[in-house]
Structure formats: structure tokens, C-alpha cells
Write an enzyme that holds these catalytic residues in place. Structure first.
Site: not given
Length: 356
Positions: A100, A113, A120, A124, A127, A171-172, A203, A225-227, A301, A348
Site C-alpha cells: 500500500e 507515503c 515488516c 512493533c 503497528c 517495512g523498515e 522513517s 520512531s522513538l515512541h 490509530n 500511521c
């Protein structure tokens, strides 16, 4: 034509960098070097998929291309349009795998995006893409093919042009570093897509060895991506990413080469009751307060209900504002990022091939 030539796979021109395309034109097609510029312009600037439409190429060259090469655009399987104008495209790659990409309206233009992997591997906890697991890396042609498909959709529907890119889809990106760098190099070509490095953001959860190479390339600005404001909490939310200690990751980012006004962006998804308290804000200030950075706050989300119960809940809006105001009071540049496309599972952390 020999039997070997007949069975040799056709070359996907979208998967050749500028120098690789030149070598192909000269060595394989036996054409003058200047034909490379013409072909490159048709492929990337004009977005033409048919060799017959490339009017300034010789008849002989078009015949050779038709016999030996392909222009492997991804096919648009499904389009979903949000009430806020966000557009999600479900794309089918040549081998049948699907990914996507999302077109986000911003300030009179669109930001796209982009995905870099089919699925991935990072898993996480917040996600949806991570639940798919990793199928494979995408090639440069597949990564940039998303842009060709996105620009074509915008043009066909008389919408605003594409201006910025964020490698924040499936993906990363840094786990597909070779193809990412090839893509970024190709993006900047003035006779091609022509999107400058300052308009491309990569990212990543943070892989120091790959970040060093990305920084040395000067091809993109990073967003991390800290979070979580502590190693302990990050290990719970992002167990694979947290294998790199925060201290090591931040030291790597402190050394990241940046221009005078650039800063490292830290992304922080706010999970209700998990990482969104003022106590967490204080910990984040302790972590980032002396660093050259900015923070993007993103409310969680939840995935669509049909996929099952969400693992987390959205934060309280008032709590989000209090968190933001606290960071700002400590002189940390902070933005509250509006989540776009939630009603079509395009926000996201929501990409999970749900459009199909």
C-alpha cells in the site's frame, strides 16, 4: 535471435539507476549514449509506459526495447479515498505481492507515503503492518513505481501535484538499505522525478550502522520512531528495535551530518495510559532536551474493528495537549501531527492490505 536470447528475462528499466541505464543503452542496445537522456526523461519525467509513445527514439531502438525490456509499473488494484482527501492505493507488484501507498493532501500539494518492504519484520506492538511479518524487500523499481502510480492517479483526477515523500509505509527502510539508497539517488535526477533530498524523509526505528551510511549519502533527512522515553518501555513496545540501546542510538543520531537548519525528527506515537503521562513527558525532556531535534506527537490509530480488538487505546485529547505544552515549555520544538485517512485505514500504523 538465439534460443538463449529468447529465454533471457527482459530487463526492467525502472530498476536501473541512471548510470546502469546508460550502460544498458550503450552495451546492450548498441545505441548512442545521448539516447540515455531521452529514455530516462520518458521513464521518470513523463511517466510513459509504452515504448511506441517515445516519439524521439529511433525506430530501431524502440524495436530493441520492445524485444528486450519492460517498464514494470505496479498495477492499481483498489483505491480508497478518505473524507479528509487522503488516498490509499493497493498496488499489485509483478510477482503478485501487494503493498500500500498513501497520498496525503498537505498545504495545497500532496505528500506520498512510500513502502519499502512487502510486510515488516519489526513487529512493533502498536503497528498493524508488523502483524503481517516480512515477505521480502522491494526493488528500486517497485519503490519508485509507487510514485509513478501516485502521480498518474493525481493527474488523471485533476488533483494537486506531488511535492514531498515520506518513507513511512510498509517495512523498515533501513533494512532494505541498498535499494533505498538507489531510490533516493534516482529521485534527485532533474530529468526524472526531480524531488530534492530535503523533501524526502526516511522513517526508521533506528539502525546505527545503516544511519551512518544514510547520513554520509546526504540523500534524505531521518525521522526516528522513538515512541518511548526509556529503554525499559521501548523494550516492551518495540522489542526488536530496542535491541539497540537508546544510549547507542541517540549517540549515533548526535553524529548525524545535518545542514545548518536541519534537525533530527523523533516520532512519538501516544498510547493511552501507556506512554502519554506528564511523567513520560518529563522523561522525554531528560532524554532529548539538550539535543538538536524536533518531536512529532502522533495519537494512536486503532486498527479497523473487523481485524479484531485493538491492543491499545487512543490517548485523551486533553492529555495530548498537556504533553505537547510541557515539551514546548522546556524549549523542545514539538508538533502535533494530525492523523489523516483513519476512515480508510491509511493513518500511521494502520497499513495492512485492508483495501483489498
Amino acid at each position: 535471435m538465439t534460443a538463449a536470447a529468447e529465454t533471457r528475462p527482459r530487463t526492467d528499466l525502472l530498476n536501473l539507476t541512471r548510470s546502469e541505464l546508460e550502460a544498458y543503452v550503450v552495451d546492450e542496445l548498441k545505441q548512442p549514449r545521448f539516447r540515455t537522456d531521452q529514455l530516462w526523461h520518458w521513464l521518470w519525467h513523463r511517466g510513459v509506459r509504452d515504448f511506441g509513445s517515445m516519439t524521439n527514439l529511433s525506430k530501431d531502438m524502440k524495436a530493441r526495447l520492445a524485444a528486450q525490456a519492460v517498464i514494470a509499473w505496479p498495477e492499481v488494484d483498489v483505491v480508497r479515498v478518505s473524507t479528509d482527501g487522503t488516498i490509499k492505493l493497493l498496488l499489485r507488484l509483478v510477482d503478485g505481492e501487494k503493498i500500500e501507498t498513501v497520498l496525503i493532501p498537505m498545504a495545497g500539494n500532496y505528500t506520498q507515503c512510500l513502502s519499502t518492504q512487502v510486510g515488516c519484520a519489526m513487529a512493533c506492538t502498536f503497528c498493524s503492518t508488523g502483524e503481517l511479518g516480512l515477505t521480502r524487500n522491494m526493488t528500486m523499481g517497485e519503490i519508485l513505481g509507487q510514485i509513478l502510480a501516485g502521480r498518474a492517479y493525481l493527474a488523471e483526477n485533476s488533483l494537486a501535484p506531488l511535492k514531498n515523500l515520506v518513507f513511512m509505509g510498509m517495512g523498515e527502510p533501513l533494512m532494505n538499505l541498498t535499494e533505498l539508497l538507489r531510490s533516493l539517488e534516482t529521485l534527485g535526477s532533474p530529468e526524472g522525478i526531480s524531488i530534492a533530498p530535503r523533501r524526502s524523509t526516511v522513517s526508521s526505528v533506528g539502525i546505527p550502522s545503516a544511519l551512518k551510511i544514510l547520513g554520509e549519502s546526504g540523500l534524505a533527512v531521518p525521522a526516528i520512531s522513538l515512541h518511548a522515553p526509556t529503554q525499559e518501555l521501548r523494550e516492551k513496545l518495540m522489542p526488536k528495535a530496542a535491541r539497540v540501546p537508546l544510549e547507542e542510538l541517540l549517540a549515533c543520531l548526535d553524529r548525524y551530518p545535518m545542514k545548518m537548519r536541519e534537525r533530527v525528527t523523533y516520532e512519538y506515537i501516544m498510547l493511552g495510559g501507556v506512554n502519554d503521562s506528564i511523567a513520560h513527558a518529563r522523561q522525554l525532556v531528560k532524554l532529548l532536551g539538550q539535543r538538536r531535534c524536533k518531536v512529532n506527537l502522533i495519537s494512536y490509530n486503532p486498527p479497523p474493528p473487523e481485524t479484531g480488538p485493538a491492543r491499545f487505546q487512543a490517548p485523551d485529547p486533553e492529555g495530548v495537549l498537556a504533553f505537547e505544552n510541557y515539551l514546548r515549555s522546556k524549549h523542545i520544538t514539538t508538533f502535533l501531527r494530525r492523523s489523516m485517512g483513519q476512515d480508510i485505514a491509511a493513518a500511521c500504523g494502520q497499513l495492512k492490505l485492508l483495501a483489498g
